[in-house]
Design an enzyme around this catalytic site. Structure first.
Site, PDB file in Angstrom:
ATOM      1  N   GLU A  88      -9.426   3.079   2.266  1.00 55.03           N
ATOM      2  CA  GLU A  88      -8.908   3.147   0.895  1.00 55.03           C
ATOM      3  C   GLU A  88      -7.755   2.192   0.641  1.00 55.03           C
ATOM      4  OE1 GLU A  88      -5.633   4.694   2.835  1.00 55.03           O
ATOM      5  OE2 GLU A  88      -7.742   5.114   3.252  1.00 55.03           O
TER       6      GLU A  88
ATOM      7  N   LYS B 174       0.856  -1.191   0.000  1.00 55.22           N
ATOM      8  CA  LYS B 174       0.000   0.000   0.000  1.00 55.22           C
ATOM      9  C   LYS B 174       0.891   1.239   0.000  1.00 55.22           C
ATOM     10  CE  LYS B 174      -3.112   2.559   3.123  1.00 55.22           C
ATOM     11  NZ  LYS B 174      -3.746   2.549   4.465  1.00 55.22           N
TER      12      LYS B 174
ATOM     13  N   ARG C 135      -7.259  -0.933   1.396  1.00 54.94           N
ATOM     14  CA  ARG C 135      -7.707  -2.234   0.870  1.00 54.94           C
ATOM     15  C   ARG C 135      -8.185  -2.125  -0.572  1.00 54.94           C
ATOM     16  NH1 ARG C 135     -11.987  -2.389   5.669  1.00 54.94           N
ATOM     17  NH2 ARG C 135     -10.286  -1.116   6.474  1.00 54.94           N
TER      18      ARG C 135
ATOM     19  N   ASP D 181     -12.361   6.349   3.722  1.00 52.70           N
ATOM     20  CA  ASP D 181     -11.130   6.228   4.501  1.00 52.70           C
ATOM     21  C   ASP D 181     -10.652   4.781   4.593  1.00 52.70           C
ATOM     22  OD1 ASP D 181      -8.986   7.178   5.965  1.00 52.70           O
ATOM     23  OD2 ASP D 181     -10.029   7.053   7.883  1.00 52.70           O
TER      24      ASP D 181
ATOM     25  N   ASP E  21       1.350   6.630   5.567  1.00 58.02           N
ATOM     26  CA  ASP E  21       0.399   5.622   5.106  1.00 58.02           C
ATOM     27  C   ASP E  21       0.925   4.840   3.904  1.00 58.02           C
ATOM     28  OD1 ASP E  21      -1.969   4.413   5.817  1.00 58.02           O
ATOM     29  OD2 ASP E  21      -3.195   5.593   4.461  1.00 58.02           O
TER      30      ASP E  21
ATOM     31  N   LYS F 175     -10.725  12.419   7.836  1.00 55.99           N
ATOM     32  CA  LYS F 175     -10.231  12.108   9.175  1.00 55.99           C
ATOM     33  C   LYS F 175     -10.311  13.342  10.081  1.00 55.99           C
ATOM     34  CE  LYS F 175      -6.688   8.801   7.589  1.00 55.99           C
ATOM     35  NZ  LYS F 175      -7.091   7.617   8.368  1.00 55.99           N
TER      36      LYS F 175
ATOM     37  N   ASP G 252      -2.951  10.468   3.297  1.00 55.33           N
ATOM     38  CA  ASP G 252      -4.328   9.995   3.461  1.00 55.33           C
ATOM     39  C   ASP G 252      -5.132  10.967   4.316  1.00 55.33           C
ATOM     40  OD1 ASP G 252      -6.649   8.527   3.584  1.00 55.33           O
ATOM     41  OD2 ASP G 252      -5.902   7.145   5.113  1.00 55.33           O
TER      42      ASP G 252
END
Length: 507
Positions: free
Chosen positions: A358, A274, A360, A356, A297, A286, A279
């Site tokens: 995201e 990833k 996956r 959020d 992230d 968030k 993010d």
């Protein structure tokens, strides 16, 4: 920093800082037992130099505890640093404690303007010579890393030289092999840390792709970096959905390692990371508190790139394909929205319940693509869920797998890497949590419980029958408070474990 193996007598070694390791062999079951400190080395001069300090009781040799002696009696060294290895009752040194102790010694030296240090190689028969050499080199190189890159008044406190001092008669070839391997692995981990440390305005997906390609060229890996057009061509709508809200284009990074005399038909390792370079959470934005750390992230993607750097240098006899899906997750007029339906590369449809969730989404297409490129075994790494931090805290990362044999192969590598993972379930009953009433699956669970498992179940849908390991490193990829052996900031976690997992298939 130059890290090298040297052979000389301990007493005659002239150095700014001589480092020796000690254990506390007192029985922890006896609360009033006097601390019994033993050096992990048999040199008489060291025993004489440390005897008075040990008798005083002020040093108990707890893990990473330090005691500094100036002008030690009978030694040519200017200073003697004793570093503890374990709590009372353990009695034996381990390579994992030695790794931390070596890092502790380097970090002890840095603020004291000590630029050269010598680590005394343990003589304990309980320790494997090669693994000990590797652990000492790894710890020293990792300990030399600092994250204060952008301070205008930054003072370079880097050690210039760390010697690993082995006595005559030790197996030089084994120790040297371990030291060189440790340098390679730690350099790769520090490469990953340097990527994670970069702010989001510097390390965009495009720049991450460029740095991956530069590393690959130096390391001798094949590199391909694609943009949005490739995502559309491959119908990676799950990946694209995450990136569509950002002015920064996504990057699909593919690195390939192929050993000499490669013969098709063997296992092909697929490493999927990833790479969310920042993010915000997207439309499901968030809270502001702590959002600045969301530059990390992409730590899973960085771990994969670091592992590939080490793989290229250590040359295991197995083909490895690395796929990193890099994007920004931003809110805008073009961003995907809760309730949207995205069709992944595999053809599965996804109801976006929360933008959020995201990571996956990009990994889903990365996993499918790795399989299409020929991967027969998969491992992914991601700072995926806060839920795994709730479950395991800041000590262990979560590990999931759809195949016991593949998990066992991964777990066996932890004995070398020393990293801490705890297996969590992906039993089929959990699939009900991600069922959607309008699409094949949804990108969150149907409640607040088992969030890390729900995310793993989502990824399992795309791994399908391919043996797969998922690493959720959200709680351990960044540390706010420095450890005695490691600076605060990015840890580079999972690089060593991913490396050992891939190498295990090329034995």
């Amino acid at each position: 920093m130059e890290t090298k193996l040297v052979h000389a007598g301990v007493a005659a070694t002239s150095t700014e800082l001589l480092v020796v390791f000690a254990v506390n062999t007192a029985d922890k079951k006896v609360p009033d037992a006097k601390a019994v400190i033993e050096l992990v080395h048999s040199d008489p001069a060291l025993k004489t130099a440390t005897a008075r300090a040990f008798d005083s009781g002020e040093f108990t040799a707890m893990s990473c505890e330090t005691l500094l002696l100036h002008n030690p009696e009978g030694l040519a060294a200017k200073r003697l640093l004793i570093v503890g290895l374990a709590a009372p009752g353990r009695k034996k040194a381990t390579v994992h404690e030695l790794r931390k102790a070596a890092g502790t010694a380097v970090r002890f030296a840095k603020p004291r303007r000590i630029r050269e240090a010598t680590l005394v190689f343990p003589t304990s028969a309980d320790l494997d010579a090669r693994q000990t050499g590797r652990a000492l080199a790894e710890g020293a190189v990792l300990g030399n890393f600092d994250s204060d890159t952008y301070k205008s008044d930054r003072v370079d406190r880097t050690l210039t030289t760390v010697n690993i001092l082995a006595g005559n008669g030790m197996d030089s070839a084994l120790i040297e092999a371990g030291v060189q391997e440790g340098i390679i692995v730690a350099d790769a981990q520090n490469f990953a840390r340097s990527l994670v440390n970069e702010p989001g305005n510097v390390l965009t997906p495009t720049v991450l792709g460029r740095r991956a390609a530069e590393m690959a060229k130096t390391a001798g890996l094949k590199a391909e970096v694609y943009g949005a057009e490739k995502l559309h061509e491959l119908k990676m709508r799950s990946f694209w959905g995450v990136s569509q809200g950002s002015a920064e284009p996504p990057a699909l990074i593919v690195l390939t390692y192929e050993p000499e005399n490669y013969k098709p038909g063997g296992p092909v390792m697929g490493l999927v990371g990833k790479g969310i370079t920042f993010d915000t959470g997207g439309i499901s934005i968030k809270p502001a508190d702590g959002m600045e750390k969301m530059k990390y992230d992409m730590a899973g993607g960085a771990a994969m790139l670091g592992a590939m750097q080490a793989i290229a240098a250590l040359k295991p006899n197995v083909k490895v394909i690395c796929v990193v899906c890099a994007a920004e997750n931003m809110p805008s007029g073009t961003a995907q929205k809760p309730g949207d339906i995205q069709t992944a590369m595999s053809g599965k449809t996804i109801e976006v319940m929360n933008t959020d969730a995201e990571g996956r989404m990009v990994l889903a297409d990365g996993i499918t693509y790795a399989k299409n490129l020929g991967a027969t075994h998969l491992i992914d790494a991601a700072t995926l869920t806060g839920a795994v931090v709730v479950a395991l805290g800041l000590i262990n990362a979560g590990v999931f797998s759809n195949d016991d044999e593949t998990y066992a192969q991964f777990a066996s590598g932890l004995e070398v890497s020393g990293e801490r993972f705890w297996r969590l379930p992906v039993e089929e009953d959990y699939r009900d949590h991600i069922k959607s009433s309008i699409a094949d699956i949804m990108n969150t669970g149907d409640g607040r419980w088992g969030g890390a498992i729900n995310a793993a179940m989502f990824l399992k849908e795309f791994a399908e029958d391919t043996p797969w390991v998922h690493l959720d490193i959200a709680g351990v990829a960044w540390i706010d408070k420095a450890k005695p052996w490691m600076a605060s900031g990015p840890t580079g976690v999972a690089v060593r474990s991913i490396l050992e997992w891939a190498r295990s298939y090329g034995a």
